[in-house]
Design an enzyme around this catalytic site. Structure first.
Site, PDB file in Angstrom:
ATOM      1  N   CYS A   1     -11.210  13.559  -2.835  1.00 31.41           N
ATOM      2  CA  CYS A   1     -11.804  12.975  -1.626  1.00 31.41           C
ATOM      3  C   CYS A   1     -12.630  13.974  -0.807  1.00 31.41           C
ATOM      4  O   CYS A   1     -13.381  13.576   0.080  1.00 31.41           O
ATOM      5  CB  CYS A   1     -10.716  12.384  -0.738  1.00 31.41           C
ATOM      6  SG  CYS A   1      -9.713  11.176  -1.595  1.00 31.41           S
TER       7      CYS A   1
ATOM      8  N   ASN B   1     -10.396   3.316   0.881  1.00 29.44           N
ATOM      9  CA  ASN B   1     -10.606   4.740   0.599  1.00 29.44           C
ATOM     10  C   ASN B   1     -11.531   4.861  -0.619  1.00 29.44           C
ATOM     11  O   ASN B   1     -11.126   4.554  -1.740  1.00 29.44           O
ATOM     12  CB  ASN B   1      -9.237   5.388   0.324  1.00 29.44           C
ATOM     13  CG  ASN B   1      -9.340   6.861   0.017  1.00 29.44           C
ATOM     14  OD1 ASN B   1     -10.421   7.400  -0.167  1.00 29.44           O
ATOM     15  ND2 ASN B   1      -8.194   7.518  -0.055  1.00 29.44           N
TER      16      ASN B   1
ATOM     17  N   HIS C   1     -12.384  11.588   6.872  1.00 28.98           N
ATOM     18  CA  HIS C   1     -12.160  10.845   5.633  1.00 28.98           C
ATOM     19  C   HIS C   1     -11.459   9.528   5.950  1.00 28.98           C
ATOM     20  O   HIS C   1     -10.506   9.491   6.730  1.00 28.98           O
ATOM     21  CB  HIS C   1     -11.309  11.706   4.698  1.00 28.98           C
ATOM     22  CG  HIS C   1     -10.898  11.010   3.453  1.00 28.98           C
ATOM     23  ND1 HIS C   1     -11.770  10.288   2.679  1.00 28.98           N
ATOM     24  CD2 HIS C   1      -9.685  10.932   2.828  1.00 28.98           C
ATOM     25  CE1 HIS C   1     -11.127   9.787   1.637  1.00 28.98           C
ATOM     26  NE2 HIS C   1      -9.862  10.161   1.705  1.00 28.98           N
TER      27      HIS C   1
HETATM   28  O1  UT7 Z   1      -7.464  10.017   0.012  1.00 28.87           O
HETATM   29  C1  UT7 Z   1      -6.469  10.906  -0.371  1.00 28.87           C
HETATM   30  C2  UT7 Z   1      -5.444  10.935   0.615  1.00 28.87           C
HETATM   31  N1  UT7 Z   1      -4.607   9.751   0.570  1.00 28.87           N
HETATM   32  C3  UT7 Z   1      -4.054   9.372   1.667  1.00 28.87           C
HETATM   33  O2  UT7 Z   1      -4.324   9.949   2.689  1.00 28.87           O
HETATM   34  C4  UT7 Z   1      -2.987   8.318   1.644  1.00 28.87           C
HETATM   35  C5  UT7 Z   1      -1.812   8.803   2.457  1.00 28.87           C
HETATM   36  N2  UT7 Z   1      -0.704   7.882   2.551  1.00 28.87           N
HETATM   37  C6  UT7 Z   1      -0.766   6.675   3.147  1.00 28.87           C
HETATM   38  O3  UT7 Z   1      -1.815   6.254   3.600  1.00 28.87           O
HETATM   39  C7  UT7 Z   1       0.498   5.879   3.315  1.00 28.87           C
HETATM   40  O4  UT7 Z   1       1.599   6.704   2.999  1.00 28.87           O
HETATM   41  C8  UT7 Z   1       0.538   4.613   2.424  1.00 28.87           C
HETATM   42  C9  UT7 Z   1      -0.423   3.571   2.974  1.00 28.87           C
HETATM   43  C10 UT7 Z   1       0.188   4.938   0.996  1.00 28.87           C
HETATM   44  C11 UT7 Z   1       1.935   3.982   2.450  1.00 28.87           C
HETATM   45  O5  UT7 Z   1       2.327   3.721   3.796  1.00 28.87           O
HETATM   46  P1  UT7 Z   1       3.787   4.149   4.293  1.00 28.87           P
HETATM   47  O6  UT7 Z   1       3.923   3.672   5.670  1.00 28.87           O
HETATM   48  O7  UT7 Z   1       3.918   5.619   4.027  1.00 28.87           O
HETATM   49  O8  UT7 Z   1       4.719   3.287   3.374  1.00 28.87           O
HETATM   50  P2  UT7 Z   1       5.779   3.761   2.289  1.00 28.87           P
HETATM   51  O9  UT7 Z   1       5.106   4.298   1.080  1.00 28.87           O
HETATM   52  O10 UT7 Z   1       6.796   4.622   2.946  1.00 28.87           O
HETATM   53  O11 UT7 Z   1       6.442   2.385   1.911  1.00 28.87           O
HETATM   54  C12 UT7 Z   1       7.199   1.614   2.871  1.00 28.87           C
HETATM   55  C13 UT7 Z   1       7.627   0.332   2.210  1.00 28.87           C
HETATM   56  C14 UT7 Z   1       8.286   0.553   0.851  1.00 28.87           C
HETATM   57  O12 UT7 Z   1       9.338  -0.373   0.737  1.00 28.87           O
HETATM   58  P3  UT7 Z   1      10.867   0.090   0.995  1.00 28.87           P
HETATM   59  O13 UT7 Z   1      11.135   1.162  -0.003  1.00 28.87           O
HETATM   60  O14 UT7 Z   1      10.883   0.581   2.407  1.00 28.87           O
HETATM   61  O15 UT7 Z   1      11.624  -1.167   0.775  1.00 28.87           O
HETATM   62  C15 UT7 Z   1       7.205   0.188  -0.137  1.00 28.87           C
HETATM   63  O16 UT7 Z   1       7.711  -0.277  -1.353  1.00 28.87           O
HETATM   64  O17 UT7 Z   1       6.485  -0.500   1.971  1.00 28.87           O
HETATM   65  C16 UT7 Z   1       6.490  -0.920   0.595  1.00 28.87           C
HETATM   66  N3  UT7 Z   1       5.096  -1.103   0.183  1.00 28.87           N
HETATM   67  C17 UT7 Z   1       4.445  -2.260   0.328  1.00 28.87           C
HETATM   68  N4  UT7 Z   1       4.838  -3.438   0.844  1.00 28.87           N
HETATM   69  C18 UT7 Z   1       3.929  -4.418   0.867  1.00 28.87           C
HETATM   70  C19 UT7 Z   1       4.261  -0.191  -0.382  1.00 28.87           C
HETATM   71  N5  UT7 Z   1       3.057  -0.759  -0.600  1.00 28.87           N
HETATM   72  C20 UT7 Z   1       3.148  -2.040  -0.169  1.00 28.87           C
HETATM   73  C21 UT7 Z   1       2.249  -3.117  -0.121  1.00 28.87           C
HETATM   74  N6  UT7 Z   1       2.671  -4.276   0.402  1.00 28.87           N
HETATM   75  N7  UT7 Z   1       0.969  -3.004  -0.558  1.00 28.87           N
END
Ligand code: UT7
Length: 332
Positions: free
Chosen positions: A113, A288, A258
């Protein structure tokens, strides 16, 4: 030798097809509410039959024309991408063929990125070596080719697109609106590489004849960890570039981070004490787009008339590797 470099022709291109959050609701166990509240993303543009060089070509043609140039005036091509058309040839060579030019150096740079900002520094280096340099700098990504749309934790996050500009050792004519690259800082840390990977098909994880692709063919990411590092690293490099140039956050007229996640953008802007009206956000429309994210945002802000004569613009990005970097521009 010259230490200045100038840039013009800010342009971008995204494919026509849009995948909405509602479309994802039909594909995987997710909801518009989850995606919007956790990422800020509503739509992303996805290719149907276009490759990296096609997106780069569309953005480049406009960048060349907006700079008052023709393709034959270019001296170098740098294309930032982690999703080239093929391993060989590089996408910059395919692009030059599409622009109907031959004989100049054409290279891809992969810094995930952060690729556009890495490309900016390389273009600046070429300008300091070659006083006649007119570098076509593109960042083009077909991230959808390396994302498993059926994986809800990554599939909803990314989109395809390209941005382009021309970096020149000499100032552009007065009738071409342009800016100057004041400074660039690049950073990387390979010890954290496993937090964000696309492994399969590389020489460490080769695909053999008749192999089936597995999850490791696609983007794999420890989202929460990446989130923390992204905010911390981008804040660090922004503070560093401001300090090195004797600037304060309030001297920045437009801050273009970004576009990965609205929560990352807002956390960073808060730490940097950047006012809302000086913060550019378009993650809702494109998701992204990896290396293309900052040049798309820069070109879109430019087209909307948000960048004026005398403005100081700060770009910052973070991505797999990890790589991160910041770039300070002043517009004339
Ligand atoms: O460009 C390179 C850099 N990349 C980034 O900067 C991305 C950085 N990370 C993020 O933007 C965030 O961490 C994410 C958007 C990827 C995820 O958000 P989060 O608030 O960190 O969620 P999480 O991964 O901790 O997941 C929370 C819950 C999980 O369920 P449980 O384990 O709490 O039951 C996931 O399984 O949300 C669930 N989950 C979803 N639920 C509905 C993950 N993706 C989805 C989804 N829809 N699409």
């Amino acid at each position: 030798m010259t230490n200045s470099s100038f840039l013009a022709g800010f342009s971008f291109y995204v494919p026509d097809k849009i995948l909405t959050n509602k479309d994802f609701e039909k594909l995987v166990d997710t909801s518009d509410e989850w995606i919007t509240s956790r990422t800020g993303i509503s739509n992303r543009h996805i290719v149907e039959d276009e490759a990296c060089s096609d997106l780069a070509s569309a953005a480049s043609r406009q960048a060349i024309a907006r700079s008052g140039l023709v393709p034959g005036d270019l001296t170098h091509i740098i294309n930032a991408t982690f999703t080239p058309d093929a391993f060989v040839p590089n996408a910059a060579c395919v692009l030059m063929e599409k622009l109907d030019i031959k004989g100049i150096p054409a290279m891809d740079v992969n810094a995930a990125c952060t690729g556009f900002i890495y490309g900016m520094e390389l273009a600046r280096g070429l300008c300091s070596l070659h006083p006649e340099a007119k570098v076509l700098l593109t960042a083009s990504e077909v991230v959808s080719s390396r994302v498993n749309l059926m994986d809800r934790s990554t599939g909803v996050l990314f989109g395809d697109g390209a941005g382009a500009c021309i970096v020149s050792a000499m100032p552009f004519p007065a009738n071409v609106r342009s800016g100057q690259i004041l400074d660039v800082i690049l950073r990387a840390d390979g010890s954290l590489s496993n937090l964000l990977t696309v492994k399969a098909g590389g020489s460490a994880h080769p695909l053999r004849l008749n192999d089936r692709v597995g999850e490791d063919f696609f983007v794999q990411m420890e989202g929460r960890e990446v989130f923390k590092h992204a905010v911390r690293s981008m804040q660090g490099v922004c503070l560093e570039i401001l300090k090195r140039n004797n600037l304060q956050p309030e001297d920045i007229d437009l801050f273009i981070p970004h576009q990965a996640n609205i929560r990352i953008i807002e956390a960073l802007a808060k730490k940097m004490m950047i006012q809302e009206d000086k913060l550019y956000i378009n993650v809702q429309d494109y998701g992204n787009t990896s290396a293309a994210s900052t040049p798309i945002a820069l070109a879109e802000a430019w087209e909307k008339g948000l960048i004026n004569s005398g403005d100081t613009v700060l770009l910052v990005a973070f991505g797999g590797g990890f790589t991160w970097g910041a770039c300070l521009l002043r517009f004339s």
